[in-house]
Design an enzyme around this catalytic site. Structure first.
Site, PDB file in Angstrom:
ATOM      1  CG  ASN A 146      -0.189  -0.216   2.444  1.00 40.63           C
ATOM      2  OD1 ASN A 146       0.833  -0.670   2.809  1.00 40.63           O
ATOM      3  ND2 ASN A 146      -0.917   0.458   3.567  1.00 40.63           N
ATOM      4  CD  GLU A 244       1.968  -0.320  10.646  1.00 41.20           C
ATOM      5  OE1 GLU A 244       1.078  -0.809  10.997  1.00 41.20           O
ATOM      6  OE2 GLU A 244       2.164   0.101   9.732  1.00 41.20           O
ATOM      7  CB  CYS A 278      -1.890   0.664   8.856  1.00 33.80           C
ATOM      8  SG  CYS A 278      -1.297  -0.872   7.866  1.00 33.80           S
ATOM      9  CD  GLU A 457       8.246   0.566  11.181  1.00 33.87           C
ATOM     10  OE1 GLU A 457       9.055  -0.092  10.286  1.00 33.87           O
ATOM     11  OE2 GLU A 457       7.235   0.610  10.871  1.00 33.87           O
TER      12      GLU A 457
END
Length: 476
Positions: A146, A244, A278, A457
């Site tokens: 994505n 993640e 997300c 992150e």
């Protein structure tokens, strides 16, 4: 295009390839090697051999390479963005934004090169303690389709700055953009073996990265289900992990919010990249007093979204990345209607017209009167469908927002400081936006709670995620 192993462009040992297709029309974008486990092995060998040389350079030198790479990526932004749109489907303006954001991430990490110095403490017994930060070793990076450019930078940037070497697996749907970025890094002097890119399936290439005893850390972005499997496999060797995972991000609009800005935020937050993010707005909770106003304005704005091939300048939303993804969204909406879990007030169908026949298009969809146990509110819906739920007050909204297994992001829209404090305290999420949604600058840590992931992150925390602390105690 071929894989990158030890600085060379090579095919898979299997001699097999597959065709990357444009999700807007089904046409071939280009071939990519179908990697196998032995390809991961030779990539890990190259990364292991390069580790001591790369880790032995100064952080300043490594930062300089990232700076030069960022400049090269900016120079090639339009060229790379064309490939990104072709293989992923997003509109050109979004693709260019992502490529420029990728350069920004590399620039940020280059600027952190001075933060890797050792710290010294003088202890009360007269001894001295030095804490050094050393590379973990060979790191595996597995990125989704994505946001393939940006998420590659999120993983590769801190890994390289801290002296690690990398074996990266792009998604099968979008391997070409990461390969172009790898080429940019090598063009500006990244040594052979430091970054290796192996294309292929998750079942073979991805799993071998996680299983490989040569790879000491794995960073993965993707589904919660896959993340759990990675954690299970990595436990055997106690690999370091950053995961993640999925999200079902709520957005709460209070009665005192700036309604036009909130509506614009909801539309951008849900339908950017066809909802395939997300941290997209996946559940919209609106206080009763302004619900009618919000629904009216958001319906009008959604009706103005032009869908189509991302290369057309007038297009605001491209196709879903895959036919499977589109059919999953289509099935969910049908289920909601059939089970009377909600009422579709916009979209909810395939677009009509010859230009849409071969592409994975779905109309931007709004659903109201959503029941509390609807799949739209329980699970992560990865596409352009937005459920809107009326709530009586902030407390009800927070309770509903927290009622999933996810906890990636959340946003609160209000002009009241007390409301902000209550929401920030009550919402269970790794990142909380106030009067905005989606923005994640590289300077701030990002990650989820509950089943949305492990670790962080970006930000200074990412340096800890890619280094091991070594403490030296000295008494003279």
């Amino acid at each position: 295009m071929k894989m990158v192993i030890n600085g060379e462009w090579v095919g898979s040992l299997s001699d097999r390839t597959y065709t990357v297709k444009n999700p807007a029309n089904g046409e071939a974008v280009g071939p990519a090697p179908l990697g196998v486990r032995d390809d991961v092995k030779r990539a890990a060998d190259a990364a292991e051999e390069a580790l001591s040389r790369w880790g032995g350079t100064s952080s300043h030198h490594r930062g300089q390479i990232l700076t030069r790479a960022a400049a090269r990526i900016r120079e090639q932004a339009e060229e790379i963005a064309i490939i990104l749109t072709a293989e992923q489907g997003k509109p050109q303006r979004e693709a260019i934004d992502e490529i420029r954001g990728t350069a920004r991430v590399f620039e940020y990490y280059a600027g952190l090169s001075s933060n890797l110095t050792a710290t010294v403490q003088h202890l009360e017994d007269g001894s001295e303690a030095t804490v050094m930060r050393e590379p973990i070793g060979v790191c595996g990076a597995i990125i989704p389709w994505n946001m393939p450019a940006l998420l590659m930078a999120w993983k590769v940037g801190p890994a390289l700055l801290t002296g690690n070497t990398v074996v990266l697996k792009p998604a099968t749907a979008t391997p070409l953009t990461p390969l172009m970025l790898a080429a940019a890094l090598h063009d500006v002097g990244l040594p052979n073996g430091v970054l290796n890119v192996v294309t292929g399936s998750g079942d073979e290439v991805g799993e071998e990265i996680v299983r490989s005893k040569q790879i000491q850390k794995v960073s993965f972005t993707g589904s919660t289900q896959t993340g759990k499997r990675i954690m299970t496999l990595a436990a055997h060797d106690l690999k370091r992990l950053t995961l993640e995972l999925g999200g079902s991000d709520p957005m709460i609009v209070c009665g005192d919010a700036d309604i036009p800005k909130a509506v614009a935020g909801a539309v951008a937050g849900r339908f950017y990249n066809a909802g395939q993010i997300c941290t997209a707005v996946k559940r919209l909770y609106v206080v009763d007093s302004v619900a009618d106003q919000v629904i009216e304005q958001i319906t009008e704005k959604v009706g103005q979204i032009t869908i189509g091939d991302g290369m057309k300048p007038e297009v605001k939303m491209g196709p879903l990345s895959s036919l499977q993804g589109r059919e999953s969204i289509r099935s969910v909406v049908r289920q909601v209607v059939d089970r009377e879990e909600g009422r579709v007030i916009a979209g909810g169908e395939l677009p009509q017209g010859d230009e849409y026949i071969r592409g994975n298009f779905y109309t931007p969809t709004l659903v109201t009167d959503v029941v509390p146990d609807s799949i739209l509110l329980r699970e992560e819906i990865f596409g352009p469908v937005l459920p809107i739920v009326r709530v009586k007050d902030l407390n009800e909204a927070i309770t509903a927002a927290n009622s999933t297994r996810y906890g990636l992001g959340a946003s609160i829209w209000t002009s009241d400081l007390k409301t902000i404090r209550t929401a920030v305290s009550g919402l269970k999420a790794g990142i909380i936006w106030v009067n905005q949604h989606l923005k994640i600058p590289p300077e701030v840590p990002f990650g989820g709670v509950k089943e949305s992931g492990v670790g962080r992150e970006n930000g200074l925390q990412s340096l800890d995620a890619y280094t091991e602390a070594k403490t030296v105690l000295v008494r003279l």
